[in-house]
Scaffold this motif. Structure first.
Motif: not given
Ligand SMILES: [Zn+2]
Ligand SMILES: Cc1ncc(COP(=O)(O)O)c(C=O)c1O
Lengths: 421, 91
Positions: A23-30, A38-45
Protein backbone atom coordinates in the motif's frame (compact mmCIF):
# COMPACT_ATOMS: atom_id res chain seq x y z
CA UNK A 1 3.22 -3.22 -17.74
CA UNK A 2 6.76 -2.45 -18.77
CA UNK A 3 9.60 -3.66 -20.92
CA UNK A 4 11.39 -5.06 -17.94
CA UNK A 5 8.85 -6.99 -15.99
CA UNK A 6 10.33 -9.38 -13.52
CA UNK A 7 8.51 -12.46 -14.75
CA UNK A 8 5.58 -13.01 -12.47
CA UNK A 9 6.61 -15.98 -10.39
CA UNK A 10 4.00 -18.34 -9.10
CA UNK A 11 4.18 -17.61 -5.41
CA UNK A 12 3.66 -20.45 -3.04
CA UNK A 13 0.87 -20.12 -0.50
CA UNK A 14 1.94 -17.96 2.44
CA UNK A 15 5.19 -16.84 0.77
CA UNK A 16 4.83 -13.49 2.53
CA UNK A 17 3.20 -14.76 5.70
CA UNK A 18 0.17 -12.73 6.72
CA UNK A 19 0.97 -9.86 4.33
CA UNK A 20 -1.98 -9.08 2.06
CA UNK A 21 -0.57 -6.51 -0.33
CA UNK A 22 1.52 -3.39 -0.76
CA UNK A 23 0.00 0.00 0.00
CA UNK A 24 1.30 3.46 -0.89
CA UNK A 25 2.14 5.37 2.25
CA UNK A 26 1.27 8.65 0.52
CA UNK A 27 -1.99 8.00 -1.34
CA UNK A 28 -3.17 4.55 -0.25
CA UNK A 29 -2.96 3.02 -3.74
CA UNK A 30 -2.77 -0.75 -3.38
CA UNK A 31 -0.84 -3.31 -5.43
CA UNK A 32 -0.27 -7.02 -5.12
CA UNK A 33 2.73 -8.51 -3.33
CA UNK A 34 5.79 -8.60 -5.57
CA UNK A 35 9.03 -6.74 -6.35
CA UNK A 36 7.27 -3.34 -6.38
CA UNK A 37 8.46 -0.39 -4.37
CA UNK A 38 7.15 2.88 -5.78
CA UNK A 39 3.53 3.91 -6.27
CA UNK A 40 2.52 4.29 -9.91
CA UNK A 41 0.19 7.14 -8.92
CA UNK A 42 2.50 9.35 -6.89
CA UNK A 43 5.95 7.71 -6.52
CA UNK A 44 5.27 7.29 -2.79
CA UNK A 45 6.87 4.34 -0.97
CA UNK A 46 4.92 1.09 -0.90
CA UNK A 47 4.53 -0.57 2.47
CA UNK A 48 3.52 -4.08 3.45
CA UNK A 49 -0.08 -4.38 4.66
CA UNK A 50 -1.18 -7.33 6.82
CA UNK A 51 -4.10 -9.20 8.11
CA UNK A 52 -2.48 -10.14 11.40
CA UNK A 53 -3.60 -13.28 13.23
CA UNK A 54 -4.14 -13.20 16.98
CA UNK A 55 -0.67 -13.38 18.52
CA UNK A 56 0.07 -13.91 22.20
CA UNK A 57 3.14 -13.05 24.25
CA UNK A 58 3.49 -16.73 25.08
CA UNK A 59 3.61 -17.71 21.40
CA UNK A 60 6.33 -15.18 20.76
CA UNK A 61 8.30 -16.18 23.86
CA UNK A 62 8.20 -19.81 22.76
CA UNK A 63 9.90 -18.88 19.46
CA UNK A 64 13.61 -18.92 18.62
CA UNK A 65 16.06 -16.37 20.07
CA UNK A 66 16.22 -14.39 16.85
CA UNK A 67 13.92 -12.19 14.77
CA UNK A 68 11.85 -15.18 13.63
CA UNK A 69 10.15 -15.22 17.03
CA UNK A 70 8.12 -12.37 15.45
CA UNK A 71 7.60 -14.13 12.13
CA UNK A 72 3.81 -13.82 12.40
CA UNK A 73 4.29 -10.05 12.19
CA UNK A 74 6.77 -10.12 9.29
CA UNK A 75 6.32 -10.73 5.52
CA UNK A 76 7.96 -14.15 5.72
CA UNK A 77 6.59 -17.71 5.39
CA UNK A 78 5.82 -19.78 8.49
CA UNK A 79 8.67 -22.20 7.63
CA UNK A 80 11.26 -19.38 7.43
CA UNK A 81 13.56 -21.11 9.94
CA UNK A 82 14.06 -24.01 7.54
CA UNK A 83 15.75 -21.90 4.86
CA UNK A 84 19.42 -20.93 5.28
CA UNK A 85 19.66 -17.47 6.81
CA UNK A 86 21.76 -15.64 9.37
CA UNK A 87 19.22 -15.69 12.20
CA UNK A 88 19.92 -12.16 13.46
CA UNK A 89 18.21 -10.36 16.28
CA UNK A 90 17.21 -10.80 19.88
CA UNK A 91 20.32 -8.82 20.71
CA UNK A 92 20.97 -7.69 24.25
CA UNK A 93 19.22 -4.78 25.92
CA UNK A 94 21.72 -3.59 28.50
CA UNK A 95 20.87 -1.33 31.37
CA UNK A 96 23.43 1.47 31.15
CA UNK A 97 23.82 2.72 34.71
CA UNK A 98 27.24 4.29 34.23
CA UNK A 99 26.34 6.18 31.07
CA UNK A 100 23.07 7.24 32.70
CA UNK A 101 25.01 8.65 35.65
CA UNK A 102 27.47 10.45 33.36
CA UNK A 103 24.65 12.04 31.36
CA UNK A 104 22.35 12.66 34.31
CA UNK A 105 19.57 10.31 33.25
CA UNK A 106 17.46 8.33 35.73
CA UNK A 107 17.07 5.18 33.64
CA UNK A 108 18.82 4.27 30.41
CA UNK A 109 19.23 1.15 28.28
CA UNK A 110 21.40 0.46 25.26
CA UNK A 111 19.84 -1.78 22.62
CA UNK A 112 23.07 -3.27 21.31
CA UNK A 113 22.75 -4.40 17.71
CA UNK A 114 26.50 -4.58 17.22
CA UNK A 115 26.29 -8.27 18.17
CA UNK A 116 24.31 -9.30 15.09
CA UNK A 117 26.00 -11.78 12.69
CA UNK A 118 27.74 -9.06 10.63
CA UNK A 119 27.76 -6.59 13.50
CA UNK A 120 25.04 -4.15 12.57
CA UNK A 121 21.25 -3.90 12.63
CA UNK A 122 21.28 -4.42 8.87
CA UNK A 123 21.23 -8.20 9.36
CA UNK A 124 17.60 -7.79 10.43
CA UNK A 125 16.42 -6.03 7.28
CA UNK A 126 18.52 -8.27 5.05
CA UNK A 127 16.99 -11.43 6.56
CA UNK A 128 13.53 -10.21 5.54
CA UNK A 129 14.75 -9.09 2.10
CA UNK A 130 16.44 -12.45 1.58
CA UNK A 131 13.20 -14.27 2.30
CA UNK A 132 11.41 -12.10 -0.30
CA UNK A 133 14.20 -12.62 -2.85
CA UNK A 134 14.05 -16.39 -2.40
CA UNK A 135 10.24 -16.50 -2.64
CA UNK A 136 10.33 -14.31 -5.77
CA UNK A 137 13.01 -16.62 -7.21
CA UNK A 138 15.50 -13.81 -7.76
CA UNK A 139 18.75 -14.72 -9.53
CA UNK A 140 20.88 -12.00 -7.97
CA UNK A 141 20.84 -10.54 -4.46
CA UNK A 142 22.10 -6.96 -4.47
CA UNK A 143 22.21 -3.56 -2.75
CA UNK A 144 23.61 -0.06 -2.78
CA UNK A 145 25.07 0.56 0.67
CA UNK A 146 26.88 2.89 3.03
CA UNK A 147 28.81 -0.20 4.20
CA UNK A 148 26.92 -2.18 6.80
CA UNK A 149 24.17 -3.22 4.44
CA UNK A 150 26.80 -4.41 1.97
CA UNK A 151 28.35 -6.58 4.70
CA UNK A 152 24.99 -8.06 5.65
CA UNK A 153 23.88 -8.70 2.05
CA UNK A 154 27.20 -10.26 1.07
CA UNK A 155 27.18 -12.61 4.05
CA UNK A 156 23.51 -13.59 3.84
CA UNK A 157 23.76 -14.12 0.07
CA UNK A 158 26.75 -16.40 0.55
CA UNK A 159 24.94 -18.48 3.13
CA UNK A 160 21.83 -18.72 0.94
CA UNK A 161 23.93 -19.73 -2.07
CA UNK A 162 22.82 -16.74 -4.14
CA UNK A 163 24.90 -14.67 -6.53
CA UNK A 164 25.44 -11.42 -4.68
CA UNK A 165 26.47 -8.03 -6.07
CA UNK A 166 26.97 -5.09 -3.71
CA UNK A 167 27.65 -1.45 -4.57
CA UNK A 168 29.40 0.96 -2.18
CA UNK A 169 30.94 4.43 -2.38
CA UNK A 170 34.64 3.91 -3.16
CA UNK A 171 35.78 6.03 -0.17
CA UNK A 172 34.28 3.72 2.49
CA UNK A 173 36.20 2.61 5.55
CA UNK A 174 38.58 -0.26 4.70
CA UNK A 175 37.12 -2.68 7.28
CA UNK A 176 33.68 -2.26 5.73
CA UNK A 177 35.11 -3.00 2.28
CA UNK A 178 36.93 -6.10 3.54
CA UNK A 179 33.82 -7.26 5.41
CA UNK A 180 31.97 -7.37 2.11
CA UNK A 181 34.75 -8.53 -0.21
CA UNK A 182 35.41 -11.57 1.95
CA UNK A 183 31.86 -12.82 1.33
CA UNK A 184 31.44 -11.91 -2.35
CA UNK A 185 33.59 -11.67 -5.46
CA UNK A 186 31.27 -8.95 -6.76
CA UNK A 187 31.83 -5.93 -4.54
CA UNK A 188 31.61 -2.84 -6.77
CA UNK A 189 33.17 0.40 -5.49
CA UNK A 190 31.54 3.39 -7.18
CA UNK A 191 33.27 6.76 -7.50
CA UNK A 192 30.66 8.90 -5.78
CA UNK A 193 28.71 9.22 -2.58
CA UNK A 194 25.87 6.98 -1.38
CA UNK A 195 23.25 9.01 -3.24
CA UNK A 196 25.15 8.38 -6.49
CA UNK A 197 25.38 4.66 -5.69
CA UNK A 198 21.66 4.57 -4.87
CA UNK A 199 20.82 6.23 -8.20
CA UNK A 200 22.95 3.70 -10.07
CA UNK A 201 21.28 0.80 -8.28
CA UNK A 202 17.83 2.12 -9.18
CA UNK A 203 18.88 2.31 -12.82
CA UNK A 204 20.27 -1.22 -12.79
CA UNK A 205 17.10 -2.46 -11.06
CA UNK A 206 15.09 -0.99 -13.94
CA UNK A 207 17.20 -2.81 -16.56
CA UNK A 208 18.28 -6.17 -15.19
CA UNK A 209 15.77 -8.95 -14.82
CA UNK A 210 15.64 -11.12 -11.76
CA UNK A 211 17.76 -8.91 -9.51
CA UNK A 212 16.50 -8.38 -5.98
CA UNK A 213 18.00 -5.12 -4.75
CA UNK A 214 17.22 -5.42 -1.06
CA UNK A 215 16.63 -1.69 -0.55
CA UNK A 216 15.26 -0.91 -4.00
CA UNK A 217 12.79 -3.33 -5.59
CA UNK A 218 12.24 -5.51 -2.50
CA UNK A 219 12.52 -2.54 -0.13
CA UNK A 220 8.99 -2.89 1.33
CA UNK A 221 9.94 -6.34 2.68
CA UNK A 222 13.45 -5.27 3.72
CA UNK A 223 12.16 -2.30 5.70
CA UNK A 224 9.86 -4.49 7.79
CA UNK A 225 12.92 -6.13 9.33
CA UNK A 226 13.64 -2.97 11.34
CA UNK A 227 10.35 -3.42 13.19
CA UNK A 228 11.97 -6.23 15.15
CA UNK A 229 14.17 -3.66 16.94
CA UNK A 230 10.99 -2.13 18.35
CA UNK A 231 9.42 -5.48 19.19
CA UNK A 232 12.54 -6.62 21.05
CA UNK A 233 12.89 -3.42 23.06
CA UNK A 234 9.30 -3.80 24.28
CA UNK A 235 9.59 -7.53 25.00
CA UNK A 236 12.92 -7.13 26.79
CA UNK A 237 11.51 -4.37 28.98
CA UNK A 238 8.92 -6.92 30.13
CA UNK A 239 6.31 -6.24 27.46
CA UNK A 240 6.03 -2.49 27.84
CA UNK A 241 7.10 0.50 25.83
CA UNK A 242 9.90 2.84 26.92
CA UNK A 243 9.19 6.56 27.39
CA UNK A 244 11.69 7.67 24.78
CA UNK A 245 14.07 6.24 22.19
CA UNK A 246 17.05 7.79 20.39
CA UNK A 247 17.67 6.34 16.91
CA UNK A 248 20.27 7.18 14.24
CA UNK A 249 18.93 8.50 10.94
CA UNK A 250 20.41 8.02 7.48
CA UNK A 251 17.58 7.23 5.06
CA UNK A 252 15.21 7.34 8.03
CA UNK A 253 13.79 3.88 7.36
CA UNK A 254 14.81 2.35 10.68
CA UNK A 255 13.27 5.11 12.79
CA UNK A 256 9.94 4.93 10.99
CA UNK A 257 9.82 1.15 11.44
CA UNK A 258 10.62 1.21 15.16
CA UNK A 259 7.71 3.61 15.50
CA UNK A 260 5.50 1.29 13.41
CA UNK A 261 6.51 -1.65 15.62
CA UNK A 262 5.41 0.13 18.80
CA UNK A 263 2.04 1.01 17.23
CA UNK A 264 1.52 -2.58 16.07
CA UNK A 265 2.26 -3.99 19.52
CA UNK A 266 -0.37 -1.68 20.98
CA UNK A 267 -2.92 -2.57 18.26
CA UNK A 268 -2.30 -6.28 18.81
CA UNK A 269 -2.87 -5.88 22.55
CA UNK A 270 0.67 -7.09 23.35
CA UNK A 271 1.62 -3.93 25.24
CA UNK A 272 -0.31 -1.13 26.88
CA UNK A 273 -0.60 2.10 24.98
CA UNK A 274 1.46 5.05 26.20
CA UNK A 275 3.23 8.03 24.65
CA UNK A 276 6.74 7.25 23.35
CA UNK A 277 8.92 10.16 22.31
CA UNK A 278 11.08 9.36 19.33
CA UNK A 279 14.34 11.24 18.72
CA UNK A 280 16.43 11.14 15.54
CA UNK A 281 20.23 11.45 15.51
CA UNK A 282 22.34 12.81 12.64
CA UNK A 283 25.90 13.98 12.13
CA UNK A 284 26.26 17.70 11.43
CA UNK A 285 28.12 16.91 8.21
CA UNK A 286 25.02 15.18 6.89
CA UNK A 287 22.00 16.56 8.70
CA UNK A 288 19.24 17.30 6.17
CA UNK A 289 16.52 15.98 8.50
CA UNK A 290 17.75 17.76 11.60
CA UNK A 291 18.11 20.99 9.59
CA UNK A 292 14.49 20.71 8.42
CA UNK A 293 13.37 19.92 11.97
CA UNK A 294 15.13 22.96 13.40
CA UNK A 295 13.94 25.15 10.54
CA UNK A 296 10.34 24.13 11.20
CA UNK A 297 9.83 23.14 7.57
CA UNK A 298 8.29 20.03 6.02
CA UNK A 299 10.49 19.68 2.95
CA UNK A 300 13.97 18.24 3.19
CA UNK A 301 16.74 19.91 1.25
CA UNK A 302 19.30 17.32 0.15
CA UNK A 303 22.95 17.90 1.11
CA UNK A 304 26.38 16.64 0.01
CA UNK A 305 27.62 14.66 3.02
CA UNK A 306 30.92 15.41 4.73
CA UNK A 307 31.26 13.50 8.00
CA UNK A 308 33.19 10.62 9.58
CA UNK A 309 29.81 8.98 10.23
CA UNK A 310 29.78 7.42 6.77
CA UNK A 311 27.10 4.85 7.59
CA UNK A 312 24.75 7.80 8.14
CA UNK A 313 25.95 9.73 5.09
CA UNK A 314 22.79 9.78 3.00
CA UNK A 315 22.31 13.32 1.75
CA UNK A 316 18.88 12.73 0.23
CA UNK A 317 16.96 10.63 2.78
CA UNK A 318 13.78 9.24 1.23
CA UNK A 319 12.07 8.60 4.57
CA UNK A 320 13.25 11.91 6.03
CA UNK A 321 9.82 13.54 5.91
CA UNK A 322 8.33 10.65 7.86
CA UNK A 323 11.07 11.00 10.48
CA UNK A 324 10.12 14.67 10.81
CA UNK A 325 6.44 13.79 11.20
CA UNK A 326 7.09 11.07 13.79
CA UNK A 327 9.54 13.06 15.89
CA UNK A 328 7.23 16.07 15.92
CA UNK A 329 4.06 14.07 16.58
CA UNK A 330 5.53 12.09 19.45
CA UNK A 331 7.14 15.12 21.13
CA UNK A 332 10.67 14.04 20.29
CA UNK A 333 13.21 15.96 18.20
CA UNK A 334 15.93 15.56 15.59
CA UNK A 335 19.40 16.75 16.60
CA UNK A 336 22.86 16.66 15.07
CA UNK A 337 26.43 16.62 16.42
CA UNK A 338 29.90 17.44 15.10
CA UNK A 339 32.48 14.81 14.17
CA UNK A 340 34.40 15.63 17.37
CA UNK A 341 31.24 14.93 19.36
CA UNK A 342 30.75 11.67 17.41
CA UNK A 343 34.26 10.55 18.48
CA UNK A 344 33.56 11.58 22.07
CA UNK A 345 30.30 9.62 21.93
CA UNK A 346 32.14 6.46 20.87
CA UNK A 347 34.69 6.78 23.67
CA UNK A 348 32.06 7.64 26.23
CA UNK A 349 29.94 4.53 25.51
CA UNK A 350 33.08 2.37 25.51
CA UNK A 351 34.40 3.73 28.83
CA UNK A 352 31.07 3.71 30.66
CA UNK A 353 29.47 0.50 29.38
CA UNK A 354 32.17 -1.53 27.66
CA UNK A 355 30.41 -1.28 24.30
CA UNK A 356 32.48 -0.35 21.26
CA UNK A 357 30.16 1.32 18.80
CA UNK A 358 30.83 2.58 15.32
CA UNK A 359 30.38 6.19 14.23
CA UNK A 360 26.59 5.79 13.92
CA UNK A 361 26.36 4.80 17.59
CA UNK A 362 28.81 7.57 18.51
CA UNK A 363 26.46 9.97 16.78
CA UNK A 364 23.46 8.60 18.66
CA UNK A 365 25.13 8.72 22.08
CA UNK A 366 26.43 12.23 21.38
CA UNK A 367 22.96 13.35 20.32
CA UNK A 368 21.55 11.86 23.53
CA UNK A 369 24.07 13.96 25.50
CA UNK A 370 23.18 17.07 23.53
CA UNK A 371 19.44 16.51 24.00
CA UNK A 372 20.03 16.35 27.76
CA UNK A 373 22.31 19.39 27.83
CA UNK A 374 19.89 21.49 25.78
CA UNK A 375 16.90 20.40 27.85
CA UNK A 376 15.14 18.76 24.91
CA UNK A 377 14.90 15.42 26.71
CA UNK A 378 13.29 14.71 30.07
CA UNK A 379 15.97 12.99 32.16
CA UNK A 380 13.42 11.48 34.55
CA UNK A 381 11.88 9.33 31.80
CA UNK A 382 12.98 5.83 30.78
CA UNK A 383 15.23 6.11 27.76
CA UNK A 384 16.55 3.61 25.23
CA UNK A 385 19.42 4.45 22.90
CA UNK A 386 20.00 2.19 19.90
CA UNK A 387 23.54 1.13 19.03
CA UNK A 388 23.30 -0.01 15.42
CA UNK A 389 26.87 -1.05 14.56
CA UNK A 390 30.26 -2.24 15.81
CA UNK A 391 33.29 0.00 16.39
CA UNK A 392 35.78 -2.41 14.83
CA UNK A 393 34.37 -1.40 11.45
CA UNK A 394 35.28 2.26 11.96
CA UNK A 395 38.46 1.89 14.03
CA UNK A 396 40.10 4.83 12.29
CA UNK A 397 37.50 7.20 13.69
CA UNK A 398 39.03 6.91 17.16
CA UNK A 399 42.47 5.45 16.41
CA UNK A 400 43.98 8.94 16.67
CA UNK A 401 42.31 9.82 19.96
CA UNK A 402 42.93 6.69 22.06
CA UNK A 403 46.38 5.25 22.69
CA UNK A 404 48.43 3.66 25.48
CA UNK A 405 48.63 5.96 28.50
CA UNK A 406 52.33 5.09 28.81
CA UNK A 407 55.00 2.96 27.18
CA UNK A 408 57.38 1.70 29.83
CA UNK A 409 60.22 -0.67 30.60
CA UNK A 410 59.05 -3.91 32.28
CA UNK A 411 59.96 -2.77 35.79
CA UNK A 412 57.93 -1.77 38.82
CA UNK A 413 59.84 1.48 39.09
CA UNK A 414 58.91 2.43 35.56
CA UNK A 415 55.25 1.67 36.22
CA UNK A 416 55.28 3.60 39.51
CA UNK A 417 56.72 6.59 37.66
CA UNK A 418 53.66 6.75 35.37
CA UNK A 419 51.43 7.76 38.25
CA UNK A 420 48.70 5.36 37.08
CA UNK A 421 48.61 3.30 40.28
CA UNK B 1 18.00 21.14 -27.29
CA UNK B 2 17.60 17.43 -27.70
CA UNK B 3 18.01 15.30 -24.60
CA UNK B 4 17.49 11.71 -23.64
CA UNK B 5 15.16 10.88 -20.73
CA UNK B 6 15.51 7.70 -18.70
CA UNK B 7 12.09 6.41 -17.68
CA UNK B 8 11.59 4.41 -14.46
CA UNK B 9 9.78 1.06 -14.68
CA UNK B 10 6.55 2.43 -13.18
CA UNK B 11 6.21 5.06 -15.95
CA UNK B 12 6.99 2.82 -18.91
CA UNK B 13 3.28 2.24 -19.58
CA UNK B 14 3.37 5.81 -20.95
CA UNK B 15 6.34 5.19 -23.24
CA UNK B 16 5.22 1.90 -24.72
CA UNK B 17 7.72 0.08 -22.58
CA UNK B 18 10.72 2.16 -23.63
CA UNK B 19 13.26 2.76 -20.87
CA UNK B 20 14.75 5.77 -22.62
CA UNK B 21 13.04 8.33 -24.87
CA UNK B 22 14.20 11.50 -26.66
CA UNK B 23 12.73 14.89 -25.73
CA UNK B 24 13.57 18.53 -26.36
CA UNK B 25 13.65 21.72 -24.33
CA UNK B 26 16.14 24.18 -22.89
CA UNK B 27 15.03 23.63 -19.29
CA UNK B 28 13.71 20.65 -17.35
CA UNK B 29 10.21 22.22 -17.37
CA UNK B 30 10.29 22.40 -21.17
CA UNK B 31 11.59 18.85 -21.44
CA UNK B 32 8.69 17.63 -19.29
CA UNK B 33 6.23 19.59 -21.50
CA UNK B 34 7.69 17.93 -24.58
CA UNK B 35 7.55 14.54 -22.89
CA UNK B 36 3.87 15.15 -22.14
CA UNK B 37 3.20 16.10 -25.79
CA UNK B 38 4.44 12.69 -26.91
CA UNK B 39 3.38 10.54 -23.95
CA UNK B 40 0.13 12.03 -22.67
CA UNK B 41 -0.34 11.73 -18.92
CA UNK B 42 3.28 11.25 -17.94
CA UNK B 43 3.89 14.77 -16.60
CA UNK B 44 1.14 14.52 -13.99
CA UNK B 45 2.91 11.48 -12.58
CA UNK B 46 6.15 13.41 -12.11
CA UNK B 47 4.68 16.75 -10.98
CA UNK B 48 2.09 17.32 -8.27
CA UNK B 49 -1.11 19.38 -8.58
CA UNK B 50 0.86 22.58 -7.95
CA UNK B 51 3.25 21.81 -10.77
CA UNK B 52 6.18 21.06 -8.44
CA UNK B 53 8.26 17.88 -8.47
CA UNK B 54 6.53 15.19 -6.44
CA UNK B 55 8.10 14.51 -3.02
CA UNK B 56 9.23 10.99 -3.84
CA UNK B 57 10.68 11.48 -7.28
CA UNK B 58 14.29 12.42 -7.93
CA UNK B 59 15.15 14.00 -11.26
CA UNK B 60 18.73 14.23 -12.42
CA UNK B 61 20.20 16.32 -15.21
CA UNK B 62 23.44 14.54 -16.00
CA UNK B 63 24.52 13.12 -12.66
CA UNK B 64 23.20 15.98 -10.54
CA UNK B 65 19.92 15.96 -8.63
CA UNK B 66 18.00 19.03 -9.88
CA UNK B 67 17.26 19.99 -6.28
CA UNK B 68 20.94 20.99 -6.10
CA UNK B 69 20.54 22.93 -9.35
CA UNK B 70 17.60 25.12 -10.33
CA UNK B 71 14.81 22.56 -9.95
CA UNK B 72 12.40 22.76 -12.90
CA UNK B 73 14.34 25.74 -14.28
CA UNK B 74 17.53 23.65 -14.54
CA UNK B 75 19.06 24.10 -18.01
CA UNK B 76 19.16 20.96 -20.16
CA UNK B 77 22.08 21.27 -22.55
CA UNK B 78 22.05 19.42 -25.86
CA UNK B 79 22.75 15.71 -25.51
CA UNK B 80 22.43 15.60 -21.74
CA UNK B 81 20.74 12.68 -20.04
CA UNK B 82 17.74 13.37 -17.81
CA UNK B 83 16.87 10.58 -15.34
CA UNK B 84 13.61 10.18 -13.45
CA UNK B 85 14.10 7.90 -10.45
CA UNK B 86 11.84 7.03 -7.50
CA UNK B 87 13.32 7.95 -4.11
CA UNK B 88 14.01 4.85 -2.01
CA UNK B 89 14.98 4.64 1.63
CA UNK B 90 17.40 2.19 3.24
CA UNK B 91 21.17 2.25 3.02
ZN1 LIG C 1 0.74 6.76 -4.06
C1 LIG D 1 25.22 1.42 11.67
C2 LIG D 1 24.06 2.12 10.98
N1 LIG D 1 23.18 2.80 11.73
C3 LIG D 1 22.14 3.44 11.17
C4 LIG D 1 21.92 3.44 9.80
C5 LIG D 1 20.76 4.23 9.27
O1 LIG D 1 19.61 3.53 9.01
P1 LIG D 1 18.46 4.14 8.10
O2 LIG D 1 19.02 4.29 6.71
O3 LIG D 1 17.38 3.11 8.15
O4 LIG D 1 18.06 5.46 8.67
C6 LIG D 1 22.81 2.73 8.98
C7 LIG D 1 22.68 2.62 7.53
O5 LIG D 1 21.98 3.17 6.78
C8 LIG D 1 23.91 2.05 9.59
O6 LIG D 1 24.79 1.38 8.85
Amino acid sequence: MSAVTIEKPTLREGAFGHATGLVCRECGHRVELGPHYACIECFGPLEVAYDFPAVTRAQIEAGPSNIWRYKALLPVPSDIESSPNMEPGFTRLLEARNLAAELGLDKLWVKDDSTNPTNSFKDRVVACALSAAVELKAKVFACPSTGNLANAVAAAGARAGLKTVVFIPSNLETPKQVNSAVFTDSLVAVEGNYDDVNKLASEIAGEEEGWAFVNVNVRPFYAEGSKTLGYEIAEQLGWRLPDQVVIPVASGSQLTKVHKAFRELVDLGLVEDKPVKIYGAQAAGCSPVSTAYKGGVDAIRPVKPDTIAKSLAIGNPADGIYVLDICRETGGAVEDVTDAEVRAGIVSLARTEGIFTETAGGTTVAVLRKLVETGQLDTSLETVVINTGHGLKTLDAVAGSVRPAATIAPSYAAFAATGIA
Amino acid sequence: MSVSVRIPTILRTYTGGASEVPASGTTLAEVLDDLEAHHAGIRARILDDNGALRRFVNVYVGNEDVRFLEDLATPTPDGVQVSVIPAVAGG
